[in-house]
Design a protein around this motif. Structure first.
Motif, PDB file in Angstrom:
ATOM      1  N   ALA A  78       0.996  -1.115  -0.072  1.00  0.00           N
ATOM      2  CA  ALA A  78       0.210  -0.158  -0.056  1.00  0.00           C
ATOM      3  C   ALA A  78       0.766   1.389   0.368  1.00  0.00           C
ATOM      4  O   ALA A  78       0.897   2.589  -0.375  1.00  0.00           O
ATOM      5  CB  ALA A  78      -0.911   0.335   0.914  1.00  0.00           C
ATOM      6  N   ASP A  79       2.076   1.520   0.670  1.00  0.00           N
ATOM      7  CA  ASP A  79       2.981   2.668   0.718  1.00  0.00           C
ATOM      8  C   ASP A  79       3.742   2.806  -0.268  1.00  0.00           C
ATOM      9  O   ASP A  79       4.243   3.855  -0.688  1.00  0.00           O
ATOM     10  CB  ASP A  79       3.844   2.108   2.484  1.00  0.00           C
ATOM     11  CG  ASP A  79       2.591   2.004   3.368  1.00  0.00           C
ATOM     12  OD1 ASP A  79       1.910   2.830   3.554  1.00  0.00           O
ATOM     13  OD2 ASP A  79       3.151   1.594   4.355  1.00  0.00           O
ATOM     14  N   ASP A  80       3.996   1.586  -1.110  1.00  0.00           N
ATOM     15  CA  ASP A  80       5.247   1.775  -1.860  1.00  0.00           C
ATOM     16  C   ASP A  80       5.019   1.054  -3.134  1.00  0.00           C
ATOM     17  O   ASP A  80       4.103   2.250  -4.349  1.00  0.00           O
ATOM     18  CB  ASP A  80       6.479   1.272  -1.490  1.00  0.00           C
ATOM     19  CG  ASP A  80       7.117   1.927  -0.335  1.00  0.00           C
ATOM     20  OD1 ASP A  80       6.907   3.073  -0.145  1.00  0.00           O
ATOM     21  OD2 ASP A  80       7.793   1.010   0.100  1.00  0.00           O
ATOM     22  N   THR A  86       0.782   3.378  -9.503  1.00  0.00           N
ATOM     23  CA  THR A  86      -0.047   4.710  -9.964  1.00  0.00           C
ATOM     24  C   THR A  86       0.307   5.550 -11.089  1.00  0.00           C
ATOM     25  O   THR A  86       0.202   6.114 -12.079  1.00  0.00           O
ATOM     26  CB  THR A  86      -0.964   5.349  -9.128  1.00  0.00           C
ATOM     27  OG1 THR A  86      -1.850   4.156  -8.018  1.00  0.00           O
ATOM     28  CG2 THR A  86      -1.704   6.214  -9.516  1.00  0.00           C
ATOM     29  N   LYS A  87       1.692   5.751 -10.320  1.00  0.00           N
ATOM     30  CA  LYS A  87       2.759   7.284 -11.087  1.00  0.00           C
ATOM     31  C   LYS A  87       3.204   6.364 -13.070  1.00  0.00           C
ATOM     32  O   LYS A  87       2.686   7.357 -13.768  1.00  0.00           O
ATOM     33  CB  LYS A  87       4.003   7.365 -10.541  1.00  0.00           C
ATOM     34  CG  LYS A  87       3.181   7.948  -9.423  1.00  0.00           C
ATOM     35  CD  LYS A  87       4.566   8.533  -8.426  1.00  0.00           C
ATOM     36  CE  LYS A  87       4.106   9.605  -7.355  1.00  0.00           C
ATOM     37  NZ  LYS A  87       5.733  10.162  -6.278  1.00  0.00           N
ATOM     38  N   LEU A  88       3.649   5.047 -12.643  1.00  0.00           N
ATOM     39  CA  LEU A  88       4.121   4.940 -13.968  1.00  0.00           C
ATOM     40  C   LEU A  88       2.922   4.611 -15.385  1.00  0.00           C
ATOM     41  O   LEU A  88       3.170   4.526 -16.252  1.00  0.00           O
ATOM     42  CB  LEU A  88       4.238   2.973 -13.866  1.00  0.00           C
ATOM     43  CG  LEU A  88       4.978   2.262 -14.772  1.00  0.00           C
ATOM     44  CD1 LEU A  88       5.840   3.051 -15.301  1.00  0.00           C
ATOM     45  CD2 LEU A  88       5.659   1.196 -14.440  1.00  0.00           C
ATOM     46  N   LEU A  89       1.683   4.235 -14.123  1.00  0.00           N
ATOM     47  CA  LEU A  89       0.702   4.334 -15.631  1.00  0.00           C
ATOM     48  C   LEU A  89       0.510   5.960 -15.459  1.00  0.00           C
ATOM     49  O   LEU A  89      -0.457   5.781 -16.704  1.00  0.00           O
ATOM     50  CB  LEU A  89      -0.601   3.370 -15.292  1.00  0.00           C
ATOM     51  CG  LEU A  89      -0.639   1.759 -14.677  1.00  0.00           C
ATOM     52  CD1 LEU A  89      -1.820   1.407 -13.867  1.00  0.00           C
ATOM     53  CD2 LEU A  89      -0.250   1.404 -15.765  1.00  0.00           C
ATOM     54  N   ASP A 119      -7.354   0.612  -8.765  1.00  0.00           N
ATOM     55  CA  ASP A 119      -6.910   1.413  -9.839  1.00  0.00           C
ATOM     56  C   ASP A 119      -5.293   0.557 -10.239  1.00  0.00           C
ATOM     57  O   ASP A 119      -5.601   0.831 -11.152  1.00  0.00           O
ATOM     58  CB  ASP A 119      -6.062   2.500  -8.879  1.00  0.00           C
ATOM     59  CG  ASP A 119      -6.919   3.741  -8.102  1.00  0.00           C
ATOM     60  OD1 ASP A 119      -8.123   3.131  -8.758  1.00  0.00           O
ATOM     61  OD2 ASP A 119      -6.267   4.155  -7.293  1.00  0.00           O
ATOM     62  N   ILE A 120      -5.482  -0.562  -9.920  1.00  0.00           N
ATOM     63  CA  ILE A 120      -4.396  -1.261 -10.800  1.00  0.00           C
ATOM     64  C   ILE A 120      -5.225  -2.308 -11.952  1.00  0.00           C
ATOM     65  O   ILE A 120      -4.847  -2.531 -13.366  1.00  0.00           O
ATOM     66  CB  ILE A 120      -3.912  -1.964  -9.533  1.00  0.00           C
ATOM     67  CG1 ILE A 120      -2.991  -1.049  -8.730  1.00  0.00           C
ATOM     68  CG2 ILE A 120      -2.612  -2.794 -11.049  1.00  0.00           C
ATOM     69  CD1 ILE A 120      -2.208  -0.248 -10.049  1.00  0.00           C
TER      70      ILE A 120
END
Length: 349
Positions: A78-80, A86-89, A119-120
C-alpha cells in the motif's frame, strides 16, 4: 486512454538465484519492447538497480527503472508499490511490459494480490510469476532435506512439524510460480539436476512448468507473453503465512538482517575475495553483494556471493563524475553477529 491492459511479469526467487542476471539478459533481447522495471531489494544498497542501469538497453532507460528500498515489497504494497504503479501508469508514454524483481526475501502472493486493487486491475494484468532457483545451491543441500530422516524424527519430536523460515519462504515462492527457472544448471551434473528437479517438485503441491538455464539466459519469448492473469488465481497459491495467519496477523522478516559495509579501494581483489569466503563461512552469511573499487583499475568490480560461492567480474568503467568506493551489503539470519562480520570485512581493506 489506451484501455488494453499492460502485462506485468513478477520475477521472484531466493537470495542469489540469478534474478538480476536473467533480467539483464531479458532487457538486451526484448525485441524492441519498451520495458519498465520495478526493483525491490533487501537492504539499502541499490546493487541490482545499478547493475541493470548499466546494461545499455535502449528499450529500458534509467527513467524506466524504479527502485523500492523502503522494505520488503510484500510488506509495503500500500505504501510503496501501489503509488509507484499509479505514477507509472500516468506517464504519457506507457510501457509495453512491466517487469517486477522482488527481493529474495519477499513473498510474491501479497504482491500478486495487489493487482486486484481497483486502480490497478483495469489497467494491468499479471502476465506470469516466474520463480528463479539456484540449482547449484539446491543440489548442495542448502534447501534440501533427508525426508526419511525428518519423518522419523517427527515421530519422536512434535517441534519438527514446522519448517524453518528459509524453507517456508523457498516453498512459498515455488507455490506462487507459473514458471520455474532452474538456473545455474551448468554448475551441476546430470544426476544433480535430477535431484534438483525432484526436490523442487516436492516443495509445492502445484506443478508449474520447469525449464533449465545457465547464466540466466532465457529467451524473452519464453519469459514474456504467457498471458496467465495470475491475479485471478492467487487464492489458490496461499503462502505458509497466509495459511497460518488467515486471521489477518501480518508476517515479518525479523529472522533476517542486513547491513552495508563501506570500504576504500582494494589492492588485491583476488585475496579480498578469498578472505570474504572465510568470513561468510564462519558467520553463515546468506548473501553478500556489491561493488569493489580496485586500485589502479578503471573498471568497477561487481561482486555477488551466495554462501561461500562468490562470482566477481568487471562490469563497467567508473563514470567521470562518479565517486569510486567499495560498498557491500551483507544479509544473514537475525542472530548473525553484525559487529564481528563488519569488523572482519573492514580489516581486509
Amino acid at each position: 486512454m489506451n484501455q488494453q491492459k499492460i502485462p506485468a511479469t513478477v520475477i521472484t526467487g531466493f537470495l542469489g538465484a540469478g534474478k538480476t542476471t536473467m533480467i539483464r539478459n531479458l532487457l538486451t533481447n526484448a525485441g524492441g519492447k519498451k520495458i519498465a522495471l520495478i526493483i525491490n531489494e533487501f537492504g539499502d544498497l541499490g546493487v541490482d538497480g545499478e547493475v541493470l542501469k548499466g546494461c545499455g538497453a535502449d528499450n529500458c532507460t534509467e527513467d524506466d527503472i524504479i527502485e523500492l528500498t523502503n522494505g520488503c515489497i510484500c510488506c509495503t504494497v500500500a505504501d510503496d508499490f501501489i503509488p509507484t504503479m499509479t505514477k507509472l501508469l500516468e506517464r504519457e508514454q506507457r510501457p509495453d511490459h512491466i517487469v517486477i524483481e522482488t527481493s529474495g526475501l519477499a513473498l510474491p502472493q501479497p504482491l500478486v494480490a495487489a493487482f486486484n486493487w481497483p486502480d490497478i486491475r483495469t489497467q494491468v494484468t499479471v502476465d506470469s510469476v516466474i520463480t528463479v532457483v539456484d540449482s547449484a545451491a539446491v543440489a548442495a543441500g542448502r534447501f534440501a532435506d533427508d525426508h526419511d530422516a525428518v519423518d522419523a524424527a517427527r515421530a519422536e519430536d512434535e517441534s519438527l512439524d514446522h519448517e524453518s523460515p528459509i524453507e517456508e519462504l523457498f516453498e512459498d515462492q515455488l507455490t506462487c510460480a507459473d514458471l520455474i527457472v532452474l538456473n545455474k544448471t551448468d554448475l551441476i551434473d546430470a544426476a544433480g539436476l535430477i535431484r534438483v528437479r525432484d526436490e523442487v517438485a516436492s516443495r509445492t503441491a502445484r506443478k508449474p512448468v520447469m525449464i533449465e538455464a545457465k547464466n540466466g539466459e532465457v529467451s524473452a519469448g519464453i519469459l514474456l507473453g504467457l498471458g496467465i492473469g495470475t491475479e485471478g488465481d492467487v487464492a489458490n497459491r496461499k503462502s505458509h503465512h497466509e495459511l497460518e495467519h488467515e486471521d489477518g496477523t501480518p508476517h515479518d522478516h525479523d529472522e533476517f538482517d542486513s547491513f552495508v559495509v563501506d570500504l576504500g579501494s582494494i589492492a588485491d581483489p583476488a585475496g579480498f575475495v578469498e578472505s570474504l569466503k572465510g568470513i561468510i563461512s564462519a558467520h553463515d552469511v546468506l548473501r553478500l553483494k556489491g561493488f569493489v573499487d580496485v586500485s589502479g583499475k578503471p573498471m568497477r568490480l561487481q561482486l555477488q556471493a551466495v554462501g561461500s560461492r562468490i562470482d566477481h567480474y568487471f562490469d563497467r568503467a567508473w563514470g567521470p563524475s562518479e565517486t569510486r568506493a567499495t560498498r557491500l551489503v551483507v544479509i544473514g539470519l537475525h542472530e548473525m553477529d553484525q559487529d564481528a562480520v563488519r569488523a572482519e570485512i573492514e580489516a581486509l581493506a
